[in-house]
Design an enzyme around this catalytic site. Structure first.
Site, PDB file in Angstrom:
ATOM      1  N   GLY A  90       0.669  -1.061   0.176  1.00 26.25           N
ATOM      2  CA  GLY A  90      -0.139  -0.029  -0.027  1.00 26.25           C
ATOM      3  C   GLY A  90       0.805   1.183   0.163  1.00 26.25           C
ATOM      4  N   ARG A  93       3.834   5.942   2.003  1.00 19.58           N
ATOM      5  CA  ARG A  93       4.267   7.387   2.164  1.00 19.58           C
ATOM      6  C   ARG A  93       3.897   8.087   0.916  1.00 19.58           C
ATOM      7  NH1 ARG A  93      10.892   7.186   0.938  1.00 19.58           N
ATOM      8  NH2 ARG A  93      10.604   5.788  -0.821  1.00 19.58           N
ATOM      9  N   LYS A 113       4.728  12.489  -1.985  1.00 19.15           N
ATOM     10  CA  LYS A 113       5.425  11.350  -1.492  1.00 19.15           C
ATOM     11  C   LYS A 113       6.469  11.860  -0.557  1.00 19.15           C
ATOM     12  CE  LYS A 113       8.549   7.675  -3.331  1.00 19.15           C
ATOM     13  NZ  LYS A 113       9.381   7.252  -4.490  1.00 19.15           N
ATOM     14  N   GLY A 126       6.922   7.194   6.963  1.00 19.81           N
ATOM     15  CA  GLY A 126       6.151   7.683   5.959  1.00 19.81           C
ATOM     16  C   GLY A 126       6.886   8.900   5.106  1.00 19.81           C
ATOM     17  N   ASP A 252       4.757  -4.400  -7.447  1.00 19.03           N
ATOM     18  CA  ASP A 252       4.270  -3.148  -6.936  1.00 19.03           C
ATOM     19  C   ASP A 252       4.592  -1.942  -7.648  1.00 19.03           C
ATOM     20  OD1 ASP A 252       6.317  -4.261  -5.029  1.00 19.03           O
ATOM     21  OD2 ASP A 252       6.060  -2.423  -4.426  1.00 19.03           O
ATOM     22  N   ASN A 253       5.810  -1.994  -8.188  1.00 11.46           N
ATOM     23  CA  ASN A 253       6.375  -1.019  -8.826  1.00 11.46           C
ATOM     24  C   ASN A 253       6.112  -0.919 -10.415  1.00 11.46           C
ATOM     25  OD1 ASN A 253       7.391   0.029  -6.553  1.00 11.46           O
ATOM     26  ND2 ASN A 253       9.463  -1.158  -6.710  1.00 11.46           N
ATOM     27  N   ASP A 262       8.240   4.959  -9.654  1.00 16.99           N
ATOM     28  CA  ASP A 262       8.951   4.746  -8.564  1.00 16.99           C
ATOM     29  C   ASP A 262      10.380   4.585  -8.720  1.00 16.99           C
ATOM     30  OD1 ASP A 262       6.731   5.015  -6.813  1.00 16.99           O
ATOM     31  OD2 ASP A 262       6.768   2.781  -6.319  1.00 16.99           O
TER      32      ASP A 262
END
Length: 487
Positions: A90, A93, A113, A126, A252-253, A262
């Site tokens: 998830g 940050r 971010k 974060g 996830d990137n 990312d």
């Protein structure tokens, strides 16, 4: 008086999906906000030029204030990290704070971010640090200048706030934008949590807002996968062509839109080494330069598996089987332009492979060689090329084959050189250039080098005399630099 953003709609489209997809999460304020970088050119394109001189903007850039009182949200996703299913992840940050529609009718999601912890921070703080934020700001804009699909960077904000990584560092916040930040991992989350209805809802949402052409297909979810496969193959071919190494190609990137997403331990090739690993944390070389095409396919397998409740296994496998041809076709197109050919023939692969072998043996600088070859077309002076390839006889043999190949295409040398100069950049974001900007920012509170680099990299194919030093070979100390997943 708070800033007014007339372009911002009152609600986020992501909220259409429901709270199982996100959690509302306020940003965490920091004291003494200040602006580190502001991309005035991008702001102009977004219709936000009037904000450039607003003294209050720094508080928005670090999350001390949010546009029109909107509550930021963090989205939930899962993913495979270094080949292992990492479970729920998830936005740990990253906060989605608003959306806007630019004058060209493109809708953008706006994220901060590093604006503080979220429900998905997994015991993290974060925050992002100044060095990594500068790197992402510069590289996302450099990739845009190269014509490679990417998230965009609008600004960097910072404050009198420090965080601990390997040592104590200054916190910073990146304002970044994309049509959507949906990742392969968003789909994986609902698949692995056994929520097929939520999975279908997400797929329908992505198709409706970003792939409307898939709606008329017999199976729109299969059409969606085919479209993502095509975009991913093309994206990675573009990475390979400019020598870009992502460094953390976790599922996830990976962007559902085929964007470069990312920027962590990324890097561009200096000396050509197919096995180059840009990420100091990548002990096994999983994400080495030469591995990126196959890792792209591996991640697409993760996405395809997540779509199994919506598409038959046979159809998924058939779609994935197209990837290799799509990548090779896209990479051939990039090489065609880099070599100055009008067309690409199957026999051209052997010519390209022989060149790669010569470059690898000499650790030839990837960017400088291709730019020099672009000028060689009109100069026909072998000396500059000979300085880059140690095997002189091998180079002469290759140039003889290359000259013969050029006779097949009916192009004037100037026309061919123009094609090559617009395909082989002069300027890339080398690690040492980013490091110089970072050190000035951290040690001297001097942010001017960030803007100089961004301005140069926004036009990487154009000769810019004032930035000639940026196009030189890296200094010896650059070889001591390393980047890792810590940011």
């Amino acid at each position: 008086m708070p800033l007014q953003f007339a372009q911002l709609p009152p609600a986020l489209r992501w909220q259409e999906l429901g709270t199982e997809f996100y959690q509302a999460c306020p940003s965490t304020p920091m004291a003494q906000a200040h602006t580190v970088a502001w991309n005035a050119e991008f702001a102009q394109a977004l219709g936000l030029a009037e904000l450039t001189q607003q003294h209050q903007i720094a508080d928005y850039l670090i999350g001390n204030q949010t546009p029109q009182g909107q509550t930021p949200l963090a989205t939930v996703y899962s993913g495979h990290q270094f080949g292992i299913n990492a479970g729920q992840l998830g936005d740990g940050r990253a906060l989605l704070i608003a959306e806007l529609t630019d004058p060209e009718a493109t809708r953008w999601e706006i994220q901060l971010k590093g604006a503080g912890p979220t429900p998905y921070s997994r015991r993290g703080d974060g925050r992002a640090v100044l060095r990594s934020t500068i790197r992402e700001y510069l590289c996302s804009e450099a990739m845009h200048g190269l014509g490679i699909p990417t998230t965009r960077a609008l600004a960097i904000g910072s404050a009198q706030h420090t965080v601990w990584r390997e040592t104590r560092e200054r916190a910073a916040v990146l304002t970044r934008l994309a049509p959507t930040f949906v990742r392969f991992g968003h789909f994986e989350h609902f698949y692995y949590h056994g929520q097929p209805q939520a999975l279908q809802k997400l797929a329908d949402w992505v198709i409706s807002h970003h792939y409307p052409e898939c709606q008329s297909n017999t199976n729109p979810y299969l059409a969606l996968l085919n479209a993502v496969i095509y975009r991913t193959a093309k994206l990675i071919a573009q990475w390979q062509a400019v020598g870009f190494c992502h460094g953390v190609m976790n599922s996830d990137n990976m962007s559902i839109l085929g964007l470069t997403l990312d920027y962590g331990p990324f890097g561009f090739l200096d000396g050509f080494n197919p096995a180059h690993i840009c990420n100091h944390s990548d002990d096994t070389g999983r994400y080495a330069y030469q591995q990126q095409p196959q890792i792209g396919l591996w991640n697409l397998h993760c996405l395809a598996q997540a779509l199994m409740p919506l598409v038959s296994k046979d159809d998924l496998l058939a779609a994935l089987a197209n990837y290799q041809d799509l990548f090779e076709s896209a990479f051939a197109e990039e090489l065609r332009k880099k070599l100055g050919f009008s067309n690409w023939y199957e026999s051209d692969w052997s010519l390209a492979t022989e060149l790669f072998e010569l470059m690898q043996a000499a650790q030839t600088d990837w960017t400088i060689f291709w730019r020099t070859l672009s000028h060689w077309i009109t100069e026909q002076n072998d000396t500059r090329l000979s300085d880059l390839i140690l095997h002189r006889e091998g180079l002469q043999n290759w140039l003889q084959q290359y000259r013969k190949r050029l006779t097949i295409d009916a192009q004037e040398p100037k026309q061919r050189s123009s094609l090559m100069l617009n395909s082989n950049p002069k300027y890339i974001l080398r690690n040492h250039l980013a490091e110089i900007a970072i050190r000035k920012a951290e040690n001297e509170h001097d942010f001017s080098e960030i803007e100089r680099l961004r301005h140069c990299l926004s036009n990487p194919y154009r000769e810019q005399n004032e930035y000639e030093s940026y196009a030189q070979l890296p200094p010896d100390w650059a070889s001591t630099l390393s980047v890792s997943c810590s940011s």
